[in-house]
Design a protein around this motif. Structure first.
Motif, PDB file in Angstrom:
ATOM      1  N   ARG A 163       5.759   1.829  10.937  1.00 50.18           N
ATOM      2  CA  ARG A 163       5.580   3.060  11.699  1.00 50.18           C
ATOM      3  C   ARG A 163       5.496   4.245  10.734  1.00 50.18           C
ATOM      4  N   ALA A 164       4.751   5.267  11.121  1.00 47.69           N
ATOM      5  CA  ALA A 164       4.630   6.445  10.278  1.00 47.69           C
ATOM      6  C   ALA A 164       5.998   7.058   9.988  1.00 47.69           C
ATOM      7  N   SER A 165       6.871   7.057  10.975  1.00 51.62           N
ATOM      8  CA  SER A 165       8.207   7.625  10.803  1.00 51.62           C
ATOM      9  C   SER A 165       9.007   6.845   9.763  1.00 51.62           C
ATOM     10  N   ARG A 166       8.918   5.533   9.808  1.00 49.23           N
ATOM     11  CA  ARG A 166       9.608   4.708   8.812  1.00 49.23           C
ATOM     12  C   ARG A 166       8.988   4.907   7.429  1.00 49.23           C
ATOM     13  N   ALA A 167       7.662   4.961   7.375  1.00 48.56           N
ATOM     14  CA  ALA A 167       6.976   5.158   6.094  1.00 48.56           C
ATOM     15  C   ALA A 167       7.369   6.486   5.465  1.00 48.56           C
ATOM     16  N   LEU A 168       7.533   7.523   6.281  1.00 46.26           N
ATOM     17  CA  LEU A 168       7.949   8.827   5.755  1.00 46.26           C
ATOM     18  C   LEU A 168       9.324   8.719   5.104  1.00 46.26           C
ATOM     19  N   ARG A 169      10.256   8.063   5.784  1.00 53.51           N
ATOM     20  CA  ARG A 169      11.596   7.916   5.214  1.00 53.51           C
ATOM     21  C   ARG A 169      11.552   7.128   3.913  1.00 53.51           C
ATOM     22  N   VAL A 170      10.827   6.007   3.905  1.00 52.32           N
ATOM     23  CA  VAL A 170      10.754   5.165   2.709  1.00 52.32           C
ATOM     24  C   VAL A 170      10.104   5.929   1.554  1.00 52.32           C
ATOM     25  N   ALA A 171       9.032   6.667   1.857  1.00 53.00           N
ATOM     26  CA  ALA A 171       8.343   7.427   0.809  1.00 53.00           C
ATOM     27  C   ALA A 171       9.263   8.473   0.196  1.00 53.00           C
ATOM     28  N   LEU A 172      10.005   9.183   1.042  1.00 54.17           N
ATOM     29  CA  LEU A 172      10.934  10.194   0.535  1.00 54.17           C
ATOM     30  C   LEU A 172      12.029   9.553  -0.310  1.00 54.17           C
ATOM     31  N   GLU A 173      12.567   8.435   0.156  1.00 48.19           N
ATOM     32  CA  GLU A 173      13.609   7.741  -0.592  1.00 48.19           C
ATOM     33  C   GLU A 173      13.079   7.174  -1.905  1.00 48.19           C
ATOM     34  N   ARG A 207       9.134  13.090  16.180  1.00 49.59           N
ATOM     35  CA  ARG A 207      10.448  12.991  16.834  1.00 49.59           C
ATOM     36  C   ARG A 207      11.192  11.738  16.376  1.00 49.59           C
ATOM     37  N   ARG A 208      10.489  10.625  16.285  1.00 48.98           N
ATOM     38  CA  ARG A 208      11.122   9.369  15.845  1.00 48.98           C
ATOM     39  C   ARG A 208      11.638   9.483  14.410  1.00 48.98           C
ATOM     40  N   ALA A 209      10.895  10.201  13.550  1.00 51.23           N
ATOM     41  CA  ALA A 209      11.335  10.369  12.166  1.00 51.23           C
ATOM     42  C   ALA A 209      12.695  11.049  12.113  1.00 51.23           C
ATOM     43  N   VAL A 210      12.886  12.039  12.985  1.00 53.61           N
ATOM     44  CA  VAL A 210      14.152  12.778  13.018  1.00 53.61           C
ATOM     45  C   VAL A 210      15.249  11.968  13.690  1.00 53.61           C
ATOM     46  N   GLN A 211      14.948  11.430  14.875  1.00 54.60           N
ATOM     47  CA  GLN A 211      15.986  10.796  15.685  1.00 54.60           C
ATOM     48  C   GLN A 211      16.323   9.375  15.228  1.00 54.60           C
ATOM     49  N   ALA A 212      15.307   8.587  14.909  1.00 51.81           N
ATOM     50  CA  ALA A 212      15.543   7.172  14.593  1.00 51.81           C
ATOM     51  C   ALA A 212      15.666   6.901  13.097  1.00 51.81           C
ATOM     52  N   GLU A 213      14.960   7.695  12.276  1.00 53.51           N
ATOM     53  CA  GLU A 213      14.948   7.420  10.844  1.00 53.51           C
ATOM     54  C   GLU A 213      15.837   8.372  10.040  1.00 53.51           C
ATOM     55  N   LEU A 264       0.830  -1.196   0.000  1.00 57.07           N
ATOM     56  CA  LEU A 264       0.000   0.000   0.000  1.00 57.07           C
ATOM     57  C   LEU A 264       0.871   1.255   0.000  1.00 57.07           C
ATOM     58  N   LEU A 265       1.980   1.222   0.731  1.00 56.65           N
ATOM     59  CA  LEU A 265       2.879   2.371   0.767  1.00 56.65           C
ATOM     60  C   LEU A 265       3.410   2.682  -0.633  1.00 56.65           C
ATOM     61  N   GLN A 266       3.827   1.669  -1.370  1.00 60.88           N
ATOM     62  CA  GLN A 266       4.339   1.914  -2.712  1.00 60.88           C
ATOM     63  C   GLN A 266       3.249   2.430  -3.648  1.00 60.88           C
ATOM     64  N   HIS A 267       2.014   1.940  -3.484  1.00 59.46           N
ATOM     65  CA  HIS A 267       0.901   2.484  -4.250  1.00 59.46           C
ATOM     66  C   HIS A 267       0.669   3.944  -3.860  1.00 59.46           C
ATOM     67  N   GLY A 268       0.855   4.239  -2.580  1.00 59.92           N
ATOM     68  CA  GLY A 268       0.711   5.612  -2.110  1.00 59.92           C
ATOM     69  C   GLY A 268       1.768   6.535  -2.693  1.00 59.92           C
ATOM     70  N   VAL A 269       2.988   6.050  -2.835  1.00 66.92           N
ATOM     71  CA  VAL A 269       4.043   6.854  -3.453  1.00 66.92           C
ATOM     72  C   VAL A 269       3.644   7.222  -4.883  1.00 66.92           C
ATOM     73  N   GLU A 270       3.078   6.261  -5.618  1.00 63.16           N
ATOM     74  CA  GLU A 270       2.598   6.553  -6.973  1.00 63.16           C
ATOM     75  C   GLU A 270       1.507   7.628  -6.944  1.00 63.16           C
ATOM     76  N   PHE A 271       0.632   7.534  -5.948  1.00 59.59           N
ATOM     77  CA  PHE A 271      -0.456   8.505  -5.799  1.00 59.59           C
ATOM     78  C   PHE A 271       0.106   9.900  -5.547  1.00 59.59           C
ATOM     79  N   ALA A 272       1.112   9.994  -4.671  1.00 59.36           N
ATOM     80  CA  ALA A 272       1.729  11.293  -4.370  1.00 59.36           C
ATOM     81  C   ALA A 272       2.488  11.838  -5.571  1.00 59.36           C
TER      82      ALA A 272
END
Length: 390
Positions: free
Chosen positions: A263-273, A316-322, A232-240
């Motif tokens: 996690r939302a923080s991980r999904a944000l990193r993957v989507a950006l990448e 915070r997790r997106a910045v610190q962990a991802e 679903l995340l990869q389909h979402g990247v296509e949508f964006a």
């Protein structure tokens, strides 16, 4: 007399990095951003930020403010949102929605709770409708709800690709989107359609089909729960990448993560990448909603309650962990959701914008103070809010 507050020596992220500045608040608006600002003696309050980060108040685009849940029976109905939880978490704007239950949870109830939260200092808007099609409304139609009810800005969360959905056809999705879009154009609102996306194989295809069979722009649809699984995340990247906004849910449980959710923080990193535009990605908490974990056969395994505090936690997790860039992560909880929702005075720090602000300790990455509508609701890590009964 208008309340005047001068915040000095703050590291301002608007969300763009402005560096060290002073910010003057007059009433419920930001009046001035500059250096070496001063107030006349005995006029207003001066707060020395001492280099702390000054951030826009967080914008939470999906909250079950009047409670949700119920998939485990009546005893699993979840409680209403307490504004104190929002203030302590840096959240100053929320969008109230109905979910699975639009029978014992009603739009009348949602509207009353939204007005109560707004009166208590939390900027609160709402959507017409719920998971179901035909769409439940207050006035008899989506168009009149959006045009004539001040705090209704769109429709949602209408469900697709989920066993709890009404499985609307392409024509039915387009009819709702057209009504909401026209109402938004006529009233100066977003008219956005918040779309609950389940875990079924259809994923975002119903939205792609609707867009390809009409002149409705893809940005009219705002799908959430896109971090439900990797496909679903990869389909979402296509949508964006096609011009839409996608939303990641910050509330989760270990059991749901074990079933494949990111996690939302991980999904944000993957989507950006993966090449998703940084200004098309948002977080929402799904607070007070039921976090359900279903077996493959649709049987409920467990259920918990979403938390508004998860929004700041995942930022915070997106910045610190991802390792996501600070400004990019901040956009996902401030300016990006404000833009898709059409909330022009929210999600940023600038002259004339609403005075919704958080001061964050840069060493501990914890919230010190929160201002909503120009008033401190959380100060020195202590709640200032006092409701009618507490």
């Amino acid at each position: 007399m208008s309340q005047i507050t001068l915040i000095k020596n703050a590291h301002v992220f608007a969300p763009r990095d402005f560096g060290i500045c002073d910010v003057l608040v007059a009433g419920d608006r930001i009046a001035k951003i500059d250096h070496n600002l001063a107030l006349p003696e005995n006029i207003g309050q001066v707060v020395d930020a001492d280099g702390a980060w000054l951030l826009p108040g967080l914008v939470d685009s999906l909250v079950h403010i009047s409670g949700g849940g119920g998939e485990g029976g009546f005893a699993s109905r979840t409680p209403e949102l307490d504004p104190r939880e929002a203030f302590a978490s840096g959240v100053t704007t929320v969008i109230g929605v109905l979910g699975t239950d639009a029978t014992t949870r009603t739009l009348n109830e949602l509207y009353g709770k939204a007005r109560a939260l707004d009166a208590q200092g939390l900027s609160c808007y709402m959507h017409s409708g719920s998971y179901q099609f035909p769409v439940n409304t207050l006035t008899g139609s989506v168009r009149t709800d959006i045009m004539l009810v001040d705090n209704i800005i769109g429709v949602g969360e209408l469900a697709i690709s989920d066993h709890r959905s009404s499985h609307p056809s392409t024509a039915e999705l387009l009819r709702v989107a057209s009504d909401a879009r026209v109402a938004g154009l006529l009233s100066g609102k977003s008219g956005v359609i918040s779309i609950h996306v389940g875990g079924c194989d259809g994923r975002l295809q119903p939205l792609f089909d609707a867009v390809s069979n009409s002149d409705i722009p893809i940005s009219q649809f705002y799908p959430t729960h896109i971090n439900r699984n990797e496909n679903l995340l990869q389909h979402g990247v296509e949508f964006a990448q096609a011009g839409g906004f996608i939303d990641f849910t910050t509330s989760t449980t270990p059991e749901i993560l074990a079933s494949g959710e990111l996690r939302a923080s991980r999904a944000l990193r993957v989507a950006l990448e993966s090449g998703a535009p940084e200004d098309r990605l948002t977080f929402s908490s799904d607070a007070q909603g039921s976090m359900t974990n279903f077996c493959d056969n649709g049987t409920l395994q467990d259920i918990e309650v979403g938390s508004v505090g998860s929004l700041f936690d995942e930022f915070r997790r997106a910045v610190q962990a991802e390792g996501v860039d600070f400004v990019r992560a901040l956009q996902a909880v401030t300016s990006n959701p404000a833009r898709v929702l059409g909330l022009r005075r929210k999600g940023g720090i600038g002259e004339g914008l609403d005075a919704d602000l958080s001061l964050v300790d840069p060493e501990s990455f914890t919230i010190r103070h929160v201002m909503a509508k120009g008033r401190w609701q959380y100060f020195d890590s202590q709640l200032q809010f006092r409701g009618a009964f507490a």
